[in-house]
Design an enzyme around this catalytic site. Sequence first.
Site, short mmCIF file in Angstrom:
data_model
loop_
_atom_site.label_atom_id
_atom_site.label_comp_id
_atom_site.label_asym_id
_atom_site.label_seq_id
_atom_site.Cartn_x
_atom_site.Cartn_y
_atom_site.Cartn_z
N GLU A 171 7.22 -8.88 -5.99
CA GLU A 171 7.48 -7.30 -5.72
C GLU A 171 8.70 -6.81 -6.40
O GLU A 171 8.89 -5.61 -6.95
CB GLU A 171 7.25 -7.24 -4.08
CG GLU A 171 5.98 -7.14 -3.71
CD GLU A 171 5.01 -6.36 -4.56
OE1 GLU A 171 5.34 -5.09 -4.62
OE2 GLU A 171 4.00 -6.90 -4.91
N GLU A 184 8.49 -0.63 1.37
CA GLU A 184 7.28 0.05 1.38
C GLU A 184 6.19 -0.79 0.67
O GLU A 184 5.16 -1.07 1.23
CB GLU A 184 7.36 1.07 0.61
CG GLU A 184 5.90 1.77 0.14
CD GLU A 184 5.92 2.68 -0.83
OE1 GLU A 184 4.94 2.62 -1.88
OE2 GLU A 184 6.87 3.78 -1.09
#
Length: 195
Positions: free
Chosen positions: A181, A110
Amino acid sequence: MEPVQAASDKKQYRFATLANGLECLLIQEPVDEDAPTDDGSDGSDGSGGSDAGSDDDGSDGSGASEGAGGSDGSDDDAAEQPQRAAAAVVVNVGSWADPPSTPGCAHFLEHLLFLGSEKYPGENHYDSFLSKHGGGSNAHTDVEHTAYHFTVLPAHLREALDVFAQFFVAPTFSPDMVAREVKAIDAEFNEAKRD
């Protein structure tokens, strides 16, 4: 398929299946002729907004929700807010689909999708474009699905859709961004654990 619609709901709905099998629900709110547009004029140019979903907390990062409504949903704020166009994609894969050896994979993906595509490789291109044109974006991963959505002023919907679609067509997944991330997801997880 026909959506169930309340008599007081003035939106228009259309369900479509694309050639690739992707199912789409298109939603359009009636045009508010008095709503300001991105150039400060009233909304009498006939450009309406579409609305296709919201995130888990009702926020889209733009301060507006559900079309032209204000931040608190009151009618007093509606005259101050331009109408918005919106789009959402819900993927039927969530955290329950994570491989046992890779927990958090769906949430990680995501995050990665918003960081650029082959056509729009700039890491902040998407957020910058939406912000410049009165919009915002958000996403969330649930146990059975992952939802991505954005809002933007109606005049910029076509370009916003192109940038958004490219995340699903050809994301970049740059190694530098991947490493960063991983740290961001880990920080989110540790924060949630404390709560």
